[in-house]
Enzyme design. Sequence first.
Site, short mmCIF file in Angstrom:
data_model
loop_
_atom_site.label_atom_id
_atom_site.label_comp_id
_atom_site.label_asym_id
_atom_site.label_seq_id
_atom_site.Cartn_x
_atom_site.Cartn_y
_atom_site.Cartn_z
N ASP A 61 0.89 -1.17 0.00
CA ASP A 61 0.00 0.00 0.00
C ASP A 61 0.92 1.21 0.00
O ASP A 61 1.63 1.47 0.98
CB ASP A 61 -0.89 -0.02 1.25
CG ASP A 61 -1.86 1.16 1.28
OD1 ASP A 61 -1.62 2.16 0.57
OD2 ASP A 61 -2.86 1.08 2.03
N VAL A 62 0.92 1.97 -1.09
CA VAL A 62 1.89 3.06 -1.22
C VAL A 62 1.67 4.17 -0.19
O VAL A 62 2.55 5.00 0.02
CB VAL A 62 1.91 3.68 -2.65
CG1 VAL A 62 2.38 2.66 -3.67
CG2 VAL A 62 0.56 4.28 -3.02
N ASN A 88 3.18 5.15 -10.31
CA ASN A 88 1.93 5.11 -11.10
C ASN A 88 0.66 4.92 -10.28
O ASN A 88 -0.42 5.32 -10.71
CB ASN A 88 2.10 3.97 -12.11
CG ASN A 88 0.80 3.54 -12.76
OD1 ASN A 88 0.26 4.24 -13.61
ND2 ASN A 88 0.27 2.39 -12.33
N TYR A 157 -8.81 14.71 -6.98
CA TYR A 157 -7.95 14.14 -8.03
C TYR A 157 -7.14 15.25 -8.71
O TYR A 157 -5.92 15.14 -8.87
CB TYR A 157 -8.82 13.39 -9.06
CG TYR A 157 -8.04 12.65 -10.11
CD1 TYR A 157 -7.43 11.43 -9.82
CD2 TYR A 157 -7.92 13.16 -11.40
CE1 TYR A 157 -6.71 10.74 -10.79
CE2 TYR A 157 -7.20 12.48 -12.37
CZ TYR A 157 -6.61 11.26 -12.07
OH TYR A 157 -5.90 10.58 -13.03
N LYS A 161 -3.05 15.78 -8.66
CA LYS A 161 -2.29 15.67 -9.92
C LYS A 161 -1.53 16.97 -10.21
O LYS A 161 -0.42 16.95 -10.73
CB LYS A 161 -3.21 15.27 -11.06
CG LYS A 161 -3.77 13.84 -10.94
CD LYS A 161 -2.66 12.79 -10.95
CE LYS A 161 -3.18 11.37 -10.90
NZ LYS A 161 -2.13 10.35 -11.00
N1 LIG Z 1 -6.29 5.79 -17.64
C1 LIG Z 1 -6.10 7.07 -17.92
O1 LIG Z 1 -6.54 7.58 -18.96
C2 LIG Z 1 -5.32 7.94 -16.99
C3 LIG Z 1 -5.22 9.30 -17.30
C4 LIG Z 1 -4.46 10.11 -16.49
C5 LIG Z 1 -3.79 9.59 -15.41
N2 LIG Z 1 -3.91 8.25 -15.12
C6 LIG Z 1 -3.19 7.75 -13.95
O2 LIG Z 1 -2.64 6.49 -14.23
C7 LIG Z 1 -2.49 5.76 -13.01
C8 LIG Z 1 -3.01 4.36 -13.20
O3 LIG Z 1 -4.39 4.42 -13.51
P1 LIG Z 1 -5.13 3.36 -14.44
O4 LIG Z 1 -5.91 4.11 -15.44
O5 LIG Z 1 -4.20 2.31 -14.89
O6 LIG Z 1 -6.22 2.79 -13.41
P2 LIG Z 1 -6.30 1.44 -12.58
O7 LIG Z 1 -6.35 0.26 -13.48
O8 LIG Z 1 -7.42 1.66 -11.61
O9 LIG Z 1 -4.90 1.38 -11.81
C9 LIG Z 1 -4.65 1.95 -10.57
C10 LIG Z 1 -3.64 1.07 -9.87
O10 LIG Z 1 -3.21 1.70 -8.67
C11 LIG Z 1 -3.16 0.73 -7.65
N3 LIG Z 1 -3.37 1.39 -6.36
C12 LIG Z 1 -4.40 2.16 -5.97
N4 LIG Z 1 -4.25 2.54 -4.69
C13 LIG Z 1 -3.08 1.98 -4.27
C14 LIG Z 1 -2.36 1.99 -3.06
N5 LIG Z 1 -2.81 2.67 -1.97
N6 LIG Z 1 -1.20 1.32 -2.98
C15 LIG Z 1 -0.72 0.63 -4.05
N7 LIG Z 1 -1.34 0.59 -5.23
C16 LIG Z 1 -2.51 1.25 -5.33
C17 LIG Z 1 -4.25 -0.27 -7.97
O11 LIG Z 1 -3.94 -1.55 -7.46
P3 LIG Z 1 -4.54 -2.15 -6.09
O12 LIG Z 1 -5.99 -1.75 -6.07
O13 LIG Z 1 -4.30 -3.61 -6.18
O14 LIG Z 1 -3.74 -1.50 -5.00
C18 LIG Z 1 -4.23 -0.30 -9.48
O15 LIG Z 1 -3.40 -1.31 -9.98
C19 LIG Z 1 -3.20 6.59 -11.93
O16 LIG Z 1 -2.26 7.34 -11.20
C20 LIG Z 1 -4.07 7.53 -12.76
O17 LIG Z 1 -4.36 8.72 -12.08
C21 LIG Z 1 -4.67 7.43 -15.88
#
Ligand SMILES: NC(=O)c1ccc[n+]([C@@H]2O[C@H](COP(=O)([O-])OP(=O)(O)OC[C@H]3O[C@@H](n4cnc5c(N)ncnc54)[C@H](OP(=O)(O)O)[C@@H]3O)[C@@H](O)[C@H]2O)c1
Length: 252
Positions: A61-62, A88, A157, A161
């Site tokens: 858990d980060v 990430n 959020y 960011k």
């Molecule tokens: N998809 C997009 O278009 C987009 C756009 C801009 C920015 N982002 C950024 O990209 C990143 C990844 O997002 P995603 O789109 O790939 O969504 P996602 O599939 O929901 O991935 C989020 C990941 O973060 C992990 N996570 C959440 N809370 C955590 C914690 N406390 N400790 C450790 N791990 C944690 C989750 O794993 P667990 O639940 O297993 O911990 C999950 O694997 C995020 O920072 C998001 O803001 C995404």
Amino acid sequence: MNTKQPKIAVVTGAGSGIGRAVATELLRAGWSVALAGRRPATLEETAALVPEGASLAVRTDVAQPGDVTGLFAAAVDRFGRVDLLFNNAGINGPRDVPVEDLPYDAWRHVVDTNLNGAFLCAQAAFRQMKEQEPQGGRIINNGSVSAHTPRPRSVAYTATKHALTGLTKSLSLDGRPYGIAVGQIDIGNAATDMTARMQTGALQANGEIAPEPVMDVADVARTVRHMAELPSAANVQFATVLATAMPYVGRG
Ligand SMILES: NC(=O)c1ccc[n+]([C@@H]2O[C@H](COP(=O)([O-])OP(=O)(O)OC[C@H]3O[C@@H](n4cnc5c(N)ncnc54)[C@H](OP(=O)(O)O)[C@@H]3O)[C@@H](O)[C@H]2O)c1
């Protein structure tokens, strides 16, 4: 990639979405990767996607300092050093909640994950990269186009960011004496669990609900790999990668 370059990475949020795509991209390119996230089963699924790859799943858990210390200790114990942190892990927080109704606990959960978690991981990476021989490494923070412009009702959020941009700039400056390069990728609408609603309908600034174009996470992963594999003397400070036709550009 230059085979003389070191290639040991820590990827947080590696059990899904962008983190999984980046981890598998790096593993296929010959990197060793420590996979971090709260759900061990999804980390193991990521590892199984590249069975020939050198991966290590570490339940983390980060937002918990002890977990982050344990993550980097496990990575160094297994692979000897850390050359790359892909910072990430992140969450959206409650969707479409007006500012005045956002519970403080919900605000704090987003700040603890997106900002405090990113700081803790970057700090642990910094300590390791400063100390190791040869010294140095690279940190890539996962920001967002929300580091520049908000969506409606996304105060937690968006605030975290934007704060990540400050984290990136400060770390980038403070990393110079130690050969630690720090950059940020700002993504818009990669198709993941987090953005699933984009394809059905997302709240727009004018109050309408409208579907938005998305892009493949593999295209994000290739960009991160490019940033990761630059020689240490070069750094992508900021990269914006977004679905070509999303409304973000052009005032909607
Ligand atoms: N998809 C997009 O278009 C987009 C756009 C801009 C920015 N982002 C950024 O990209 C990143 C990844 O997002 P995603 O789109 O790939 O969504 P996602 O599939 O929901 O991935 C989020 C990941 O973060 C992990 N996570 C959440 N809370 C955590 C914690 N406390 N400790 C450790 N791990 C944690 C989750 O794993 P667990 O639940 O297993 O911990 C999950 O694997 C995020 O920072 C998001 O803001 C995404």
